[in-house]
Motif scaffolding. Structure first.
Motif, PDB file in Angstrom:
ATOM      1  N   PRO A   4      72.043  72.086 -78.668  1.00 33.80           N
ATOM      2  CA  PRO A   4      71.900  73.520 -78.376  1.00 33.80           C
ATOM      3  C   PRO A   4      72.316  73.859 -76.953  1.00 33.80           C
ATOM      4  N   ARG A   5      72.700  75.107 -76.745  1.00 26.33           N
ATOM      5  CA  ARG A   5      73.027  75.616 -75.421  1.00 26.33           C
ATOM      6  C   ARG A   5      71.740  75.983 -74.697  1.00 26.33           C
ATOM      7  N   ILE A   6      71.809  76.094 -73.362  1.00 28.29           N
ATOM      8  CA  ILE A   6      70.613  76.361 -72.567  1.00 28.29           C
ATOM      9  C   ILE A   6      69.985  77.714 -72.931  1.00 28.29           C
ATOM     10  N   ASN A   7      70.811  78.697 -73.299  1.00 25.79           N
ATOM     11  CA  ASN A   7      70.243  79.998 -73.654  1.00 25.79           C
ATOM     12  C   ASN A   7      69.409  79.934 -74.936  1.00 25.79           C
ATOM     13  N   GLU A   8      69.650  78.917 -75.761  1.00 23.36           N
ATOM     14  CA  GLU A   8      68.854  78.717 -76.969  1.00 23.36           C
ATOM     15  C   GLU A   8      67.545  77.992 -76.676  1.00 23.36           C
ATOM     16  N   LEU A   9      67.451  77.356 -75.515  1.00 24.33           N
ATOM     17  CA  LEU A   9      66.318  76.485 -75.203  1.00 24.33           C
ATOM     18  C   LEU A   9      65.376  77.036 -74.138  1.00 24.33           C
ATOM     19  N   ILE A  10      65.871  77.924 -73.282  1.00 25.25           N
ATOM     20  CA  ILE A  10      65.113  78.296 -72.083  1.00 25.25           C
ATOM     21  C   ILE A  10      63.764  78.925 -72.418  1.00 25.25           C
ATOM     22  N   ASP A  11      63.680  79.692 -73.496  1.00 21.29           N
ATOM     23  CA  ASP A  11      62.390  80.280 -73.868  1.00 21.29           C
ATOM     24  C   ASP A  11      61.395  79.193 -74.276  1.00 21.29           C
ATOM     25  N   PHE A  65      56.614  75.911 -73.071  1.00 18.68           N
ATOM     26  CA  PHE A  65      56.003  74.586 -72.882  1.00 18.68           C
ATOM     27  C   PHE A  65      55.257  74.531 -71.551  1.00 18.68           C
ATOM     28  N   ILE A  66      55.836  75.120 -70.520  1.00 22.10           N
ATOM     29  CA  ILE A  66      55.202  75.104 -69.192  1.00 22.10           C
ATOM     30  C   ILE A  66      53.950  75.967 -69.175  1.00 22.10           C
ATOM     31  N   GLY A  67      54.022  77.122 -69.803  1.00 22.28           N
ATOM     32  CA  GLY A  67      52.860  78.011 -69.843  1.00 22.28           C
ATOM     33  C   GLY A  67      52.409  78.418 -68.450  1.00 22.28           C
ATOM     34  N   ASP A  68      51.119  78.275 -68.201  1.00 16.76           N
ATOM     35  CA  ASP A  68      50.539  78.671 -66.909  1.00 16.76           C
ATOM     36  C   ASP A  68      50.431  77.508 -65.919  1.00 16.76           C
ATOM     37  N   TYR A  69      50.969  76.361 -66.279  1.00 15.45           N
ATOM     38  CA  TYR A  69      50.853  75.191 -65.405  1.00 15.45           C
ATOM     39  C   TYR A  69      51.870  75.259 -64.264  1.00 15.45           C
ATOM     40  N   TYR A 113      64.221  73.738 -60.516  1.00 18.82           N
ATOM     41  CA  TYR A 113      63.820  75.145 -60.611  1.00 18.82           C
ATOM     42  C   TYR A 113      65.023  76.076 -60.507  1.00 18.82           C
ATOM     43  N   SER A 114      65.955  75.786 -59.602  1.00 22.84           N
ATOM     44  CA  SER A 114      67.097  76.681 -59.393  1.00 22.84           C
ATOM     45  C   SER A 114      67.950  76.800 -60.653  1.00 22.84           C
ATOM     46  N   PHE A 115      68.207  75.680 -61.322  1.00 25.28           N
ATOM     47  CA  PHE A 115      69.009  75.711 -62.546  1.00 25.28           C
ATOM     48  C   PHE A 115      68.268  76.435 -63.671  1.00 25.28           C
ATOM     49  N   LEU A 116      66.978  76.143 -63.807  1.00 28.65           N
ATOM     50  CA  LEU A 116      66.213  76.734 -64.903  1.00 28.65           C
ATOM     51  C   LEU A 116      65.935  78.215 -64.667  1.00 28.65           C
ATOM     52  N   LYS A 117      65.722  78.597 -63.402  1.00 28.80           N
ATOM     53  CA  LYS A 117      65.533  80.020 -63.117  1.00 28.80           C
ATOM     54  C   LYS A 117      66.815  80.788 -63.419  1.00 28.80           C
ATOM     55  N   LYS A 118      67.956  80.203 -63.088  1.00 27.65           N
ATOM     56  CA  LYS A 118      69.225  80.862 -63.384  1.00 27.65           C
ATOM     57  C   LYS A 118      69.370  81.094 -64.893  1.00 27.65           C
ATOM     58  N   ASN A 136      69.502  84.788 -66.688  1.00 26.34           N
ATOM     59  CA  ASN A 136      70.628  85.136 -67.560  1.00 26.34           C
ATOM     60  C   ASN A 136      70.179  85.573 -68.949  1.00 26.34           C
ATOM     61  N   ASN A 137      68.952  85.214 -69.308  1.00 28.09           N
ATOM     62  CA  ASN A 137      68.407  85.579 -70.617  1.00 28.09           C
ATOM     63  C   ASN A 137      67.247  86.570 -70.506  1.00 28.09           C
ATOM     64  N   ASN A 138      67.186  87.247 -69.358  1.00 32.04           N
ATOM     65  CA  ASN A 138      66.169  88.290 -69.122  1.00 32.04           C
ATOM     66  C   ASN A 138      64.740  87.770 -69.263  1.00 32.04           C
ATOM     67  N   LEU A 139      64.519  86.547 -68.796  1.00 32.24           N
ATOM     68  CA  LEU A 139      63.201  85.920 -68.847  1.00 32.24           C
ATOM     69  C   LEU A 139      62.727  85.612 -67.435  1.00 32.24           C
ATOM     70  N   VAL A 140      61.422  85.451 -67.290  1.00 31.65           N
ATOM     71  CA  VAL A 140      60.827  85.100 -65.998  1.00 31.65           C
ATOM     72  C   VAL A 140      60.426  83.639 -66.038  1.00 31.65           C
ATOM     73  N   PHE A 141      60.885  82.877 -65.044  1.00 34.50           N
ATOM     74  CA  PHE A 141      60.552  81.452 -65.007  1.00 34.50           C
ATOM     75  C   PHE A 141      59.376  81.220 -64.066  1.00 34.50           C
ATOM     76  N   PRO A 142      58.396  80.373 -64.450  1.00 38.45           N
ATOM     77  CA  PRO A 142      57.232  80.106 -63.594  1.00 38.45           C
ATOM     78  C   PRO A 142      57.657  79.589 -62.220  1.00 38.45           C
TER      79      PRO A 142
END
Length: 239
Positions: free
Chosen positions: A74-81, A86-90, A101-106, A110-116
């Motif tokens: 799968p592509r990262i846009n299919e996995l980032i959510d 999985f991370i949740g509130d941790y 963090y920099s790669f995952l936040k990007k 790009n998918n209109n999501l907020v990364f912890p």
């Protein structure tokens, strides 16, 4: 001990493998995470990621991940959510965690999501707690602290190594502030704009005219990457 009552003993240890070091241009090829609750690993997550581009011989040699293994992943846009869920509130824990963090936040942006953004950086902690060591790289610390690194430069194994380093360092200096309060991770990133049709047409024409081999397929380019490639071709070959 000062750190005993307030130690962060629940977190998600995280590591990624990538095609290179620049989150603006390079891509994720593997994600590994381990959820740690009260000091025990309770769940893991591991997946290869299709970066949409070829990985270099240097990265293949480092990770032992081959291009053929990634084509049907799968592509990262299919996995980032799923990663965010999985991370949740941790807080996230990693060795030089701002890199992951920099790669995952990007990807999140790009998918209109907020990364912890709460993080624990075992590299920064090692610099404080083990200043006498010549190197602070993950494999060096594993050897020094007698931690089994598993398969180095594979995401889940490196995530587990970072977690093991964290606990070993706690036995050395439990009052270090890193065991009590996670840091706020900061990395500024803008959402990528897709390549425009005009750029696509112009770049395609330049490639044909000058017989240029591109590092990234045109369909995988963002607007800014396409612009850089056009400028590079024009500077080398002219119009």
């Amino acid at each position: 001990m000062k750190g005993t009552k307030t130690m962060i003993d629940s977190y998600v240890a995280l590591d990624i493998e990538t095609t290179g070091l620049n989150p603006a241009a390079d891509r994720i090829i593997e994600i590994g995470m381990a959820r740690v609750c009260n000091g025990n690993v309770t769940d893991t997550y591991s997946t290869l990621v299709n970066p949409g581009i070829k990985i270099s011989d240097r990265i293949i040699e480092l990770t032992h991940i081959h291009n053929e293994e990634l084509t049907d992943k799968p592509r990262i846009n299919e996995l980032i959510d799923d990663v965010i869920q999985f991370i949740g509130d941790y807080p996230i824990l990693g060795h030089n965690v701002i890199f992951d963090y920099s790669f995952l936040k990007k990807a999140a942006v790009n998918n209109n999501l907020v990364f912890p953004s709460a993080g624990i950086d075992t590299l920064k902690m090692a610099r404080r707690i083990l200043p006498e060591l010549e190197h602070k790289k993950l494999d060096y610390l594993c050897e020094y602290l007698k931690i089994d690194p598993g398969n180095s430069h594979r995401a889940l194994d490196d995530a587990l190594s970072a977690s093991g380093i964290y606990w070993k360092m706690y036995t050395i200096k439990p009052d270090d502030s890193g065991f009590e309060i996670p840091s706020e991770l900061v990395y500024s990133v803008k959402k990528d704009s897709p390549i425009t049709q005009a750029q696509r047409n112009y770049l395609t024409a330049l490639v044909v005219k000058h017989n240029v081999k591109l590092d990234i397929p045109i369909d995988e380019m963002t607007k800014s990457i396409a612009s850089r490639n056009i400028d590079k071709i024009l500077s080398e070959y002219g119009k």
